[in-house]
Design a protein around this motif. Sequence first.
Motif, mmCIF file in Angstrom:
data_model
loop_
_atom_site.group_PDB
_atom_site.id
_atom_site.type_symbol
_atom_site.label_atom_id
_atom_site.label_comp_id
_atom_site.label_asym_id
_atom_site.label_seq_id
_atom_site.Cartn_x
_atom_site.Cartn_y
_atom_site.Cartn_z
ATOM 1 N N LEU A 1 5.444 0.662 -14.163
ATOM 2 C CA LEU A 1 4.398 0.968 -13.184
ATOM 3 C C LEU A 1 4.362 -0.052 -12.047
ATOM 4 N N GLU A 2 4.586 -1.317 -12.343
ATOM 5 C CA GLU A 2 4.474 -2.355 -11.333
ATOM 6 C C GLU A 2 5.766 -2.612 -10.571
ATOM 7 N N ARG A 3 6.906 -2.418 -11.208
ATOM 8 C CA ARG A 3 8.168 -2.834 -10.590
ATOM 9 C C ARG A 3 9.062 -1.696 -10.137
ATOM 10 N N SER A 4 8.734 -0.487 -10.469
ATOM 11 C CA SER A 4 9.590 0.621 -10.050
ATOM 12 C C SER A 4 9.532 0.780 -8.529
ATOM 13 N N THR A 5 10.691 1.000 -7.939
ATOM 14 C CA THR A 5 10.759 1.185 -6.486
ATOM 15 C C THR A 5 10.518 2.623 -6.065
ATOM 16 N N LEU B 1 -4.131 -1.330 -14.386
ATOM 17 C CA LEU B 1 -4.294 0.041 -13.905
ATOM 18 C C LEU B 1 -5.053 0.069 -12.580
ATOM 19 N N TYR B 2 -6.087 -0.772 -12.456
ATOM 20 C CA TYR B 2 -6.840 -0.863 -11.199
ATOM 21 C C TYR B 2 -5.986 -1.440 -10.075
ATOM 22 N N ALA B 3 -4.993 -2.234 -10.417
ATOM 23 C CA ALA B 3 -4.168 -2.870 -9.387
ATOM 24 C C ALA B 3 -3.406 -1.854 -8.552
ATOM 25 N N ARG B 4 -3.149 -0.679 -9.092
ATOM 26 C CA ARG B 4 -2.409 0.346 -8.346
ATOM 27 C C ARG B 4 -3.253 0.962 -7.236
ATOM 28 N N LEU B 5 -4.528 0.646 -7.197
ATOM 29 C CA LEU B 5 -5.355 1.126 -6.090
ATOM 30 C C LEU B 5 -4.982 0.457 -4.774
ATOM 31 N N SER B 6 -4.296 -0.662 -4.843
ATOM 32 C CA SER B 6 -3.843 -1.353 -3.636
ATOM 33 C C SER B 6 -2.340 -1.171 -3.405
ATOM 34 N N ASP B 7 -1.767 -0.122 -3.980
ATOM 35 C CA ASP B 7 -0.345 0.160 -3.786
ATOM 36 C C ASP B 7 -0.064 0.445 -2.314
ATOM 37 N N GLU B 8 1.150 0.084 -1.877
ATOM 38 C CA GLU B 8 1.482 0.255 -0.461
ATOM 39 C C GLU B 8 1.723 1.704 -0.073
ATOM 40 N N VAL B 9 1.940 2.576 -1.053
ATOM 41 C CA VAL B 9 2.194 3.998 -0.787
ATOM 42 C C VAL B 9 0.904 4.776 -1.005
ATOM 43 N N SER B 10 0.553 5.605 -0.039
ATOM 44 C CA SER B 10 -0.723 6.322 -0.093
ATOM 45 C C SER B 10 -0.777 7.318 -1.250
ATOM 46 N N SER B 11 0.348 7.953 -1.579
ATOM 47 C CA SER B 11 0.341 8.930 -2.676
ATOM 48 C C SER B 11 0.022 8.269 -4.020
ATOM 49 N N THR C 1 -7.820 9.032 -8.289
ATOM 50 C CA THR C 1 -8.181 10.280 -8.963
ATOM 51 C C THR C 1 -8.256 10.084 -10.477
ATOM 52 N N VAL C 2 -7.251 9.418 -11.047
ATOM 53 C CA VAL C 2 -7.222 9.195 -12.491
ATOM 54 C C VAL C 2 -8.372 8.283 -12.921
ATOM 55 N N LEU C 3 -8.589 7.193 -12.190
ATOM 56 C CA LEU C 3 -9.643 6.260 -12.557
ATOM 57 C C LEU C 3 -11.033 6.881 -12.412
ATOM 58 N N THR C 4 -11.197 7.751 -11.438
ATOM 59 C CA THR C 4 -12.488 8.436 -11.292
ATOM 60 C C THR C 4 -12.810 9.264 -12.526
#
Length: 433
Positions: A96-100, A130-140, A147-150
């Motif tokens: 989840l964190e390192r995949s390009t 899991l919350y850290a992915r809310l600041s991912d550089e890709v909008s999708s 959506t999942v966390l909600t």
Amino acid sequence: MKEVANESTMEEELGLIGASAEDTEAELIRKICETELLAEENLLSAFLPLLVKICSSPGRYSHPQLTTAACLALSQYMMISPSVCEDNIRLLFTVLERSTLPVVRANTIIALGDLTVRFPNILEPWTQNLYARLSDEVSSVRQTAVTVLTQLVLKDVLKVKGQVSEVAVLLIDPEPHITSLALNFFNELATKDNAIYNLLPDIISRLSDPERGMSSEDFNTIMKQLFSYITKERQTESLVEKLCQRFRTAKTERQWCDLATSLSLLSMCERGFKRLQECWECYSDKLTEPGVYQPLLSITAKLRRGAKPQFKAQVDDFEKRLTAVHTRGLENVESPEMDENQRNEGSTEKTSTCTPLPTRGRQKSRRGQTKSSVSSHGDDSFVTPQKSRKSKKPVITFSSDEEEDEDAVMTESETPKVTTPISRTSRRARLRN
């Protein structure tokens, strides 16, 4: 009647038997999933090492479709058995964190959401990742994460903690669709009792952290939306006290300014204003900063609108006090209690200067004049205080007696334990000398 009773008894027994059968069946399915489906003798177990190898070696297996399929398959294997989930949960979060590949990260978020529902105790320590992915550089990926966390938070699968500040940051996301999802999250969260109220102090601390580097404009936009959910006077009063207390632990000027801004965004009421006055010592030494002074000054402007004359006078006094400390500094501005004490001391000194000198009384006595002649033929510039014969001791009035204040009451530790007797000589004795 007996037939009806027998039929109802039979139905109750059948119902108990049916419920027991369902429990037994669920227990059997769980046992099969945990012990038999992925046993070494079954075919499914042969693919698990292959999936783990593909997911753990992205450099060797770099084909996008292969990586995507392997990650999805591994997550499905983890859904079957808790032991398999525990053994591979670290690998899945590493992907989840390192995949390009954004599609792999988005699919992994969905899979982790399902695993959180299936095995909440295993996934609970990984909530922050899991919350850290809310600041991912890709909008999708951000959209999938919010959506999942909600769904997880609103269904009480995940406990609401300070990490919700990451969702608050999405209120200023450049993508309008993501902003609307974050707004919907807080709208739904506001329906839960005191949920946003309990989270606000931690959200403010996280967003005002200097390491985050958020601008003041973005901070104000987020806080303005969050404080709109605070409508109860009791919540406002409590938040005023909590935010004022955080001035003591704040270390940078930016944190002071953010706290002052947060106070100005509250719908301040009379009870909240009273609490703000009581917490004066928490922020008074920081009023020289314009970023602290101006937001607090705006509070007085809001409170003055439509206020009653008595309350308006209190607001005006508070505003004068703010301005005085801002312009001259706290060390050069004395508190109202000190000013009152000084006025009382000054009046006491004036009274003492008007007391007749004892030598003058002795001179008059040597000339054979009575006390009455002294008081009648004395100098007009002196006034002889009249003593009451009923009270032997003079009554001493303190400033705290004139204006009762709960804060002026001494604590037990400050109260002296041993009293020192004061010896006094009467005026007649002095005149005899």
